[in-house]
Every structure is written in structure tokens, then in C-alpha cells.
Scaffold this motif. Structure first.
Motif, mmCIF file in Angstrom:
data_model
loop_
_atom_site.group_PDB
_atom_site.id
_atom_site.type_symbol
_atom_site.label_atom_id
_atom_site.label_comp_id
_atom_site.label_asym_id
_atom_site.label_seq_id
_atom_site.Cartn_x
_atom_site.Cartn_y
_atom_site.Cartn_z
ATOM 1 N N ASP A 160 0.639 -0.930 -0.304
ATOM 2 C CA ASP A 160 -0.314 -0.062 0.247
ATOM 3 C C ASP A 160 0.811 0.941 0.325
ATOM 4 O O ASP A 160 0.453 2.078 -0.271
ATOM 5 C CB ASP A 160 -1.232 0.450 1.552
ATOM 6 N N MET A 161 2.098 1.671 0.652
ATOM 7 C CA MET A 161 3.016 2.229 0.577
ATOM 8 C C MET A 161 4.176 1.924 0.980
ATOM 9 O O MET A 161 4.291 1.053 1.807
ATOM 10 C CB MET A 161 2.879 3.295 1.617
ATOM 11 N N LEU A 162 5.283 2.970 0.452
ATOM 12 C CA LEU A 162 6.686 2.630 0.871
ATOM 13 C C LEU A 162 6.792 3.594 1.706
ATOM 14 O O LEU A 162 7.164 5.131 0.982
ATOM 15 C CB LEU A 162 7.564 1.598 -0.955
ATOM 16 N N ILE A 216 7.246 1.768 -10.737
ATOM 17 C CA ILE A 216 6.902 1.072 -10.208
ATOM 18 C C ILE A 216 5.642 1.616 -8.923
ATOM 19 O O ILE A 216 4.597 1.898 -9.316
ATOM 20 C CB ILE A 216 7.010 -0.112 -9.836
ATOM 21 N N THR A 217 6.140 2.387 -8.582
ATOM 22 C CA THR A 217 5.592 3.434 -7.287
ATOM 23 C C THR A 217 4.529 4.173 -8.306
ATOM 24 O O THR A 217 3.676 4.309 -7.524
ATOM 25 C CB THR A 217 6.425 3.579 -5.535
ATOM 26 N N PRO A 237 1.338 5.687 -2.150
ATOM 27 C CA PRO A 237 2.843 6.619 -1.656
ATOM 28 C C PRO A 237 3.710 6.151 -1.426
ATOM 29 O O PRO A 237 4.501 5.058 -0.690
ATOM 30 C CB PRO A 237 1.939 6.812 -0.695
ATOM 31 N N THR A 238 4.587 7.142 -1.183
ATOM 32 C CA THR A 238 6.233 6.835 -1.086
ATOM 33 C C THR A 238 7.319 7.597 -0.343
ATOM 34 O O THR A 238 6.826 9.256 -1.482
ATOM 35 C CB THR A 238 7.246 6.800 -2.909
ATOM 36 N N ALA A 283 8.370 11.208 4.680
ATOM 37 C CA ALA A 283 7.929 9.616 5.403
ATOM 38 C C ALA A 283 7.874 10.236 7.170
ATOM 39 O O ALA A 283 5.705 9.303 7.231
ATOM 40 C CB ALA A 283 9.460 8.533 6.023
ATOM 41 N N ASP A 284 7.372 11.440 7.526
ATOM 42 C CA ASP A 284 7.002 11.853 8.648
ATOM 43 C C ASP A 284 4.900 12.148 8.431
ATOM 44 O O ASP A 284 4.091 12.262 9.021
ATOM 45 C CB ASP A 284 7.703 13.156 9.173
ATOM 46 N N PHE A 285 5.017 12.750 7.128
ATOM 47 C CA PHE A 285 3.767 13.578 6.190
ATOM 48 C C PHE A 285 3.237 12.286 6.582
ATOM 49 O O PHE A 285 2.013 12.911 6.877
ATOM 50 C CB PHE A 285 4.226 13.736 5.491
ATOM 51 N N MET A 286 3.632 11.004 5.748
ATOM 52 C CA MET A 286 3.190 10.381 5.444
ATOM 53 C C MET A 286 1.419 9.529 6.261
ATOM 54 O O MET A 286 0.952 8.955 6.711
ATOM 55 C CB MET A 286 3.780 9.007 4.940
#
Length: 157
Positions: free
Chosen positions: A87-89, A111-112, A118-119, A126-129
Motif C-alpha cells: 500500500d505504501m513504500l 512501479i510506485t 505513496p512513496t 515519511a513523517d508527513f505520511m
């Protein structure tokens, strides 16, 4: 994308310390999801989460470990994305160090984008995700329809 997500976590050698700090800081958010990691990163993520969860009396999340990136782990993740199983990376890659598997890294990142996953490639993203309202919610990413591209007329002259 369901509420409980399959989150891929990858880090190049020079970024493993960064990813471990990030995982330890965000353990509470990550513990609610299933994690898929490449090689050594997976072992380190398991250890960081086990330590954090143990301190707080919670059960660590499932961590699935794939092969090391240079041994095919990036390609395994790419295949899992294509199959709808990621689902996310979170991929802390090293922009200053050439990698022996740079083509695999580029293919994974392509591919993402293709599958609208979401990557995050750095700690800020990453913090925002993980602090997004969508992180623990059902979410259906819009995936571009490539049927026209697949059915295009290719002149093989």
C-alpha cells in the motif's frame, strides 16, 4: 487500500541508521500495520519495533522479510506492488552513493508511480505520511487506465 496497510520499508546501508531512528520514533503508528522489508533492513526494523513495543507492553507488528535489495528484494517488492499487495513504500535511499542495483531501485520507484503508491524517500516525507489523516483510513488510490497504451498499434518495421 484498507485501514490496516502493508507498508514496505527499505533503506540503503548509509541510511539504515536514519530508518531505525524513524521506525523507533513512529513505532506506535507502524505497529498497527503489516510491514514488508528487504534483507538487513527487515532484521533491523524487527529489532527496533520489538524493543519499542516491549517497553510499552504491546505486541510488535508482523514484519515480512524479503531478499536483500541487490539479491532481488527490490524486484520482489515491485512484483508485490503490481499484485496489489503493497500500500505504501518508505524507502530511505542514499543519493550520494551509487548502488550495484541502481537499475532495480529505479524500476521499483517507477512501479510506485505507475501504481500510484505513496512513496517517501526521506524522513520529512515519511513523517508527513504517517501523520496524515489517511494513514489509518480506507483509501482508494486512482490508478491510471493503461488499456489504451497496452492496445496501441506498434509498427515493427
Amino acid at each position: 487500500m484498507k485501514r490496516k496497510k502493508n507498508i514496505a520499508i527499505v533503506a540503503h546501508d548509509n541510511r539504515k541508521k536514519d530508518i531505525m531512528e524513524w521506525v523507533s520514533f513512529n513505532w506506535k503508528e507502524l505497529a498497527q500495520h503489516d510491514l514488508i522489508c528487504t534483507g538487513t533492513t527487515g532484521k533491523m526494523v524487527e529489532e527496533a519495533l520489538a524493543e519499542s513495543c516491549h517497553k510499552h507492553g504491546t505486541v510488535p507488528p508482523t514484519v515480512t522479510r524479503l531478499k536483500s535489495g541487490p539479491l532481488g528484494g527490490d524486484q520482489q517488492l515491485g512484483a508485490m506492488i503490481c499484485e496489489g499487495n503493497i500500500d505504501m513504500l518508505i524507502f530511505f535511499w542514499d543519493p550520494m552513493q551509487p548502488q550495484p542495483h541502481d537499475v532495480d531501485v529505479k524500476a521499483l520507484l517507477r512501479i510506485t508511480v505507475l501504481y500510484n503508491i505513496p512513496t517517501a524517500s526521506n524522513r520529512s516525507t515519511a513523517d508527513f505520511m504517517v501523520t496524515s489523516e489517511l494513514f489509518h483510513e480506507q483509501y482508494d488510490p486512482i490508478i491510471k487506465d493503461y488499456r489504451e497504451y497496452i492496445a496501441r498499434d506498434v509498427n515493427m518495421a
